[in-house]
Design a protein around this motif. Structure first.
Motif, PDB file in Angstrom:
ATOM      1  N   THR A   1      34.853  45.476  49.457  1.00  0.00           N
ATOM      2  CA  THR A   1      35.481  46.759  49.818  1.00  0.00           C
ATOM      3  C   THR A   1      36.433  47.166  48.705  1.00  0.00           C
ATOM      4  OG1 THR A   1      37.284  45.655  50.979  1.00  0.00           O
ATOM      5  CG2 THR A   1      35.332  46.226  52.268  1.00  0.00           C
ATOM      6  N   GLN A   2      36.225  48.360  48.116  1.00  0.00           N
ATOM      7  CA  GLN A   2      37.086  48.881  47.041  1.00  0.00           C
ATOM      8  C   GLN A   2      38.183  49.725  47.651  1.00  0.00           C
ATOM      9  OE1 GLN A   2      36.612  48.181  43.810  1.00  0.00           O
ATOM     10  NE2 GLN A   2      34.755  46.977  44.184  1.00  0.00           N
ATOM     11  N   SER A   3      39.419  49.477  47.241  1.00  0.00           N
ATOM     12  CA  SER A   3      40.559  50.258  47.723  1.00  0.00           C
ATOM     13  C   SER A   3      41.130  51.046  46.559  1.00  0.00           C
ATOM     14  CB  SER A   3      41.640  49.344  48.307  1.00  0.00           C
ATOM     15  OG  SER A   3      41.132  48.666  49.435  1.00  0.00           O
ATOM     16  N   ASP A   4      41.122  52.372  46.664  1.00  0.00           N
ATOM     17  CA  ASP A   4      41.596  53.237  45.578  1.00  0.00           C
ATOM     18  C   ASP A   4      43.068  52.951  45.264  1.00  0.00           C
ATOM     19  OD1 ASP A   4      39.137  54.393  45.505  1.00  0.00           O
ATOM     20  OD2 ASP A   4      39.713  56.103  46.792  1.00  0.00           O
ATOM     21  N   GLY A   5      43.343  52.827  43.968  1.00  0.00           N
ATOM     22  CA  GLY A   5      44.737  52.666  43.526  1.00  0.00           C
ATOM     23  C   GLY A   5      45.257  51.258  43.670  1.00  0.00           C
TER      24      GLY A   5
ATOM     25  N   ALA B   1      45.246  47.499  42.397  1.00  0.00           N
ATOM     26  CA  ALA B   1      44.795  46.676  41.277  1.00  0.00           C
ATOM     27  C   ALA B   1      44.534  45.245  41.696  1.00  0.00           C
ATOM     28  CB  ALA B   1      45.831  46.719  40.164  1.00  0.00           C
ATOM     29  N   ALA B   2      45.169  44.779  42.811  1.00  0.00           N
ATOM     30  CA  ALA B   2      45.027  43.392  43.249  1.00  0.00           C
ATOM     31  C   ALA B   2      43.649  43.152  43.841  1.00  0.00           C
ATOM     32  CB  ALA B   2      46.095  43.061  44.266  1.00  0.00           C
ATOM     33  N   LYS B   3      43.203  41.863  43.702  1.00  0.00           N
ATOM     34  CA  LYS B   3      41.878  41.484  44.238  1.00  0.00           C
ATOM     35  C   LYS B   3      42.018  40.180  45.027  1.00  0.00           C
ATOM     36  CE  LYS B   3      40.439  41.810  39.982  1.00  0.00           C
ATOM     37  NZ  LYS B   3      39.622  41.739  38.747  1.00  0.00           N
ATOM     38  N   ILE B   4      41.317  40.144  46.168  1.00  0.00           N
ATOM     39  CA  ILE B   4      41.317  38.943  47.019  1.00  0.00           C
ATOM     40  C   ILE B   4      39.871  38.564  47.292  1.00  0.00           C
ATOM     41  CG2 ILE B   4      41.969  37.952  49.241  1.00  0.00           C
ATOM     42  CD1 ILE B   4      44.271  39.908  49.394  1.00  0.00           C
ATOM     43  N   LEU B   5      39.568  37.289  47.128  1.00  0.00           N
ATOM     44  CA  LEU B   5      38.240  36.773  47.466  1.00  0.00           C
ATOM     45  C   LEU B   5      38.357  36.014  48.800  1.00  0.00           C
ATOM     46  CD1 LEU B   5      35.271  36.053  46.897  1.00  0.00           C
ATOM     47  CD2 LEU B   5      36.093  34.118  45.515  1.00  0.00           C
ATOM     48  N   LEU B   6      37.543  36.420  49.775  1.00  0.00           N
ATOM     49  CA  LEU B   6      37.538  35.793  51.113  1.00  0.00           C
ATOM     50  C   LEU B   6      36.268  34.961  51.239  1.00  0.00           C
ATOM     51  CD1 LEU B   6      38.611  38.970  53.155  1.00  0.00           C
ATOM     52  CD2 LEU B   6      40.081  37.121  52.304  1.00  0.00           C
ATOM     53  N   VAL B   7      36.432  33.662  51.562  1.00  0.00           N
ATOM     54  CA  VAL B   7      35.289  32.744  51.600  1.00  0.00           C
ATOM     55  C   VAL B   7      35.252  32.062  52.978  1.00  0.00           C
ATOM     56  CG1 VAL B   7      34.119  30.813  50.467  1.00  0.00           C
ATOM     57  CG2 VAL B   7      35.644  32.335  49.131  1.00  0.00           C
ATOM     58  N   ASP B   8      34.133  32.301  53.725  1.00  0.00           N
ATOM     59  CA  ASP B   8      33.967  31.679  55.063  1.00  0.00           C
ATOM     60  C   ASP B   8      32.496  31.785  55.425  1.00  0.00           C
ATOM     61  OD1 ASP B   8      34.070  30.894  57.803  1.00  0.00           O
ATOM     62  OD2 ASP B   8      36.193  31.487  57.815  1.00  0.00           O
TER      63      ASP B   8
ATOM     64  N   LEU C   1      45.374  46.143  51.470  1.00  0.00           N
ATOM     65  CA  LEU C   1      46.260  45.368  50.585  1.00  0.00           C
ATOM     66  C   LEU C   1      45.669  45.205  49.195  1.00  0.00           C
ATOM     67  CD1 LEU C   1      47.619  42.409  52.766  1.00  0.00           C
ATOM     68  CD2 LEU C   1      48.802  44.495  52.046  1.00  0.00           C
ATOM     69  N   ALA C   2      44.345  45.099  49.091  1.00  0.00           N
ATOM     70  CA  ALA C   2      43.721  44.791  47.807  1.00  0.00           C
ATOM     71  C   ALA C   2      42.234  45.103  47.893  1.00  0.00           C
ATOM     72  CB  ALA C   2      43.926  43.323  47.459  1.00  0.00           C
ATOM     73  N   THR C   3      41.566  44.988  46.760  1.00  0.00           N
ATOM     74  CA  THR C   3      40.104  45.066  46.740  1.00  0.00           C
ATOM     75  C   THR C   3      39.585  43.720  47.225  1.00  0.00           C
ATOM     76  OG1 THR C   3      40.088  46.654  44.919  1.00  0.00           O
ATOM     77  CG2 THR C   3      38.085  45.370  45.267  1.00  0.00           C
TER      78      THR C   3
END
Length: 698
Positions: free
Chosen positions: A4-8, A10-17, A33-35
């Protein structure tokens, strides 16, 4: 699941499950909160982590195939992903899982089922912390790159002076590697010493730490590298103080100035030495003289300044070329240097002038002996490519404190004495005296008078009649320059003509006499008197390539017939360049101008050259005429000149006739024309016109 891309954001979170429901819940909690990126197994998680380098990974522990702990170890083992913050989550509630999670490198631990509000807050805080940590690391890396890239050496220490950082330039200059010096005292790595005394220097960082200020490195500071290589260094040390005023250590920044100091020394040498001979120049000479005078004053000794000038070097230089002339100057400096003691200064002022400064003298005789040594150095000819060049020198001497008390006076008096040596025939030494100074002051005043007179066109011209000795008929007039001083008294031509030649004013003086004489001759013609005028042409004028054009232009301007002008040239002027002389004379003769050789018999022209020159008149010099009745030698010269003129069909004019008996003798010998005080002194323009009127009525 799609990212999911969030405009504006810069932070990125990888969710693993491996459970999609958990991923959907997390997406709902964190979407703004982040992309967000999603992975349902370990290998896919590793791939996305390398591709996107997120700030935070939320990682489930229990997954089939590759569990969360294995994924974490793989991430930490990979340099690309090793700095990513990892948060573990699991449904287990035992403390062992939490301890293992943190031990594997996780920064926090979440328990399932997740509490929406607290989980979001904790993940947001962890995300901010990770982003800040990355920013600090990036800034630290940027700072390191910057310090590594600058051209100066940089060493940082802690509060005890132990090294905590060193950039590559510092590595090169000290000979130590950065990894080797961490924790070592700076004085062990950066060994400083005084370049002159070789005594060890205390490192400036200790001053900076002690006084809590920027401290410049001591001058003449030398760095001794690990291999013993020496660097001349300069710069400064400063304490490292945070925004709260707390000191955390120090930093010293320095650079190699060995080349720049060598260049500065070279520039200083060039500024103080003559580039051709490497002798001190005028700047350094004045400093040496000042030191010599101070020492002489303290010890009650004398000092002498010898101004040495090569005789006739200009003619040698012009004839052999400037390159060979420079070589001769170098050989001269070497010969002079060979007789100089340790305390003697030999300098070159420029051109062909040298100066010797002698110190700690007891008597003038010592100077005379040394001057004799200088002259002896020129007894042997200078040889270059099998050709010999014989040179002599004229020396002017001024003594401190007898003759002068200042550097300027010492130099000026030596110059005055040297000029006297030149005027007395060269190749000699002359000592300064008060009488000599008075003579030079008079000479200087006369030069100023002459320059002012010429600049204001105030030079006067007098005219001496030339007559037929048998009939007394007026045949012409010689134009003679006359000079008055500020008091209205006449200055002898014997004084100002040689001075005009020495100062280069003779050309302008000659042109003014020529113009005024031609104008006066024109005025005589307008009154009905056809009286040619003769004008003296000095050697520098005759050497002027514009001479013919100047004369012809003047005649054209005044519309004066060329036959009314006679030019008197000395033998020495004619012999300067024989081929050039022939060309000039032929042009003047072609224009109809009469040419006479002035003062014949006093020069050195040979008969063969005289025959080639297209001249009309020989003038017998007055020095021979004056004594011809009492001196057999002079009589024989007069007879020879008259006989020569008759044989070459040239006209004759005798100068300086003062007695009737001289007239009779000259007529007897065959000279028909003469001038002198017996007939008339030189007359002003006004008086000469009256003389013309008188001759007419008579």
């Amino acid at each position: 699941m799609q990212s999911t891309q969030s405009d504006g954001l810069a932070a990125k979170i990888l969710l693993v499950d491996d459970q999609t429901s958990s991923l959907l819940l997390l997406r709902e909690l964190l979407h703004n909160l982040a992309t967000l990126y999603f992975a349902t197994n370990g290998p896919h998680a590793l791939e996305l982590a390398r591709q996107h380098r997120p700030e935070l990974i939320v990682l489930d522990i229990e997954m089939p195939g590759m569990d969360g702990f294995a994924v974490c170890r793989a991430l930490k083992a990979d340099p690309i992903t090793s700095d990513i913050a990892i948060v573990f989550m699991t449904s287990h509630i035992d403390i062992e899982h939490e301890i293992t999670s943190l031990s594997e490198g996780g920064i926090d631990f979440l328990r399932k089922p997740l509490h929406a509000v607290s989980s979001r807050i904790r993940i947001k805080n962890l995300l901010d912390l990770s982003r800040y940590s990355r920013q600090v690391v990036a800034e630290k890396e940027w700072l390191k790159v910057t310090l590594d890239s600058i051209g100066d050496a940089v060493i940082a220490t802690d509060l005890d002076g132990k090294i905590s950082f060193m950039n590559p330039i510092a590595e090169r200059m000290t000979g130590w590697l950065a990894r080797e010096v961490l924790g070592r005292p700076i004085e062990e790595v950066m060994q400083l010493r005084d370049a002159h005394t070789l005594e060890p220097h205390w490192n400036p960082i200790y001053f900076a730490l002690k006084e809590q200020r920027v401290v410049a490195m001591a001058l003449n500071c030398q760095l001794v590298s690990r291999s013993g290589q020496l660097f001349q260094v300069e710069d400064s040390a400063a304490p490292i103080i945070d925004r709260n005023g707390q000191c955390h250590g120090s930093i010293v920044v320095f650079h190699d100035v060995s080349e720049s100091m060598a260049l500065a020394l070279k520039m200083s040498h060039l500024a103080n030495h003559d580039p051709l001979t490497n002798l001190p120049n005028r700047v350094l000479l004045y400093d040496r003289i000042e030191q010599a005078l101070k020492r002489a004053e303290q010890l009650h000794h004398k000092s002498a300044l010898l101004l040495i000038d090569l005789d006739n070097f200009k003619y040698i230089n012009d004839s052999i070329g400037h390159n060979l002339g420079d070589l001769l100057i170098k050989h001269v400096s070497e010969r002079l240097s060979s007789i100089c003691a340790a305390g003697t200064t030999l300098a070159r002022l420029g051109g062909d002038e040298f100066v010797l400064v002698l110190q700690e003298l007891w008597s003038v005789e010592e100077v005379s002996l040394f001057a004799s040594q200088v002259h002896s150095q020129f007894q042997q000819a200078f040889v270059w490519e099998d050709k010999k060049y014989q040179m002599t020198v004229s020396i002017g001497v001024s003594i401190f404190p007898d003759d002068a008390q200042t550097i300027e006076m010492l130099m000026r008096h030596a110059d005055v004495a040297m000029f006297k040596a030149k005027s007395e025939g060269r190749n000699r030494t002359s000592f300064f005296s008060e009488e000599l100074e008075q003579h030079m002051i008079h000479r200087h005043q006369l030069e100023l008078l002459l320059r002012d007179t010429l600049a204001n066109q105030q030079l006067q011209v007098h005219y001496q009649p030339k007559l037929c000795l048998k009939t007394g008929k007026l045949l012409g007039a010689e134009a003679l320059a006359r000079l008055k001083n500020q008091q209205g008294h006449w200055v002898s031509p014997v004084e100002f003509i040689p001075l005009a030649e020495e100062t280069g004013l003779i050309t302008e003086l000659g042109l003014q006499v020529l113009r005024r004489a031609c104008k006066e001759c024109l005025s005589w013609r307008q009154l009905g008197f056809q009286v040619p005028v003769s004008v003296n042409i000095a050697a520098p004028q005759f050497a002027n390539p514009q001479l013919v054009r100047q004369i012809l232009n003047l005649l054209t301007e005044l519309q004066l017939p060329a036959s009314m002008l006679e030019l008197e040239v000395t033998e020495s002027a004619l012999m300067l360049d024989v081929s050039k002389t022939q060309n000039i004379l032929s042009q003047l003769k072609a224009a109809g101008i009469c040419i006479s050789i002035d003062d014949f018999g006093t020069g050195y022209s040979s008969l063969s050259y005289l025959k080639k020159f297209q001249v009309d008149v020989l003038k017998i010099d007055k020095s021979f005429v004056h004594e011809m009745l009492t001196d057999k030698g002079d009589m024989e010269i007069v007879k020879a000149v008259i006989s020569l003129a008759q044989s070459m069909n040239l006209q004759l004019v005798a100068e300086g006739i003062e007695l009737e008996a001289q007239t009779h003798k000259l007529l007897e010998l065959g000279c028909q024309v003469g001038q002198g005080f017996f007939y008339s002194k030189p007359l002003s323009a006004k008086d000469f016109k009256a003389y013309l009127q008188q001759k007419t009525t008579a």
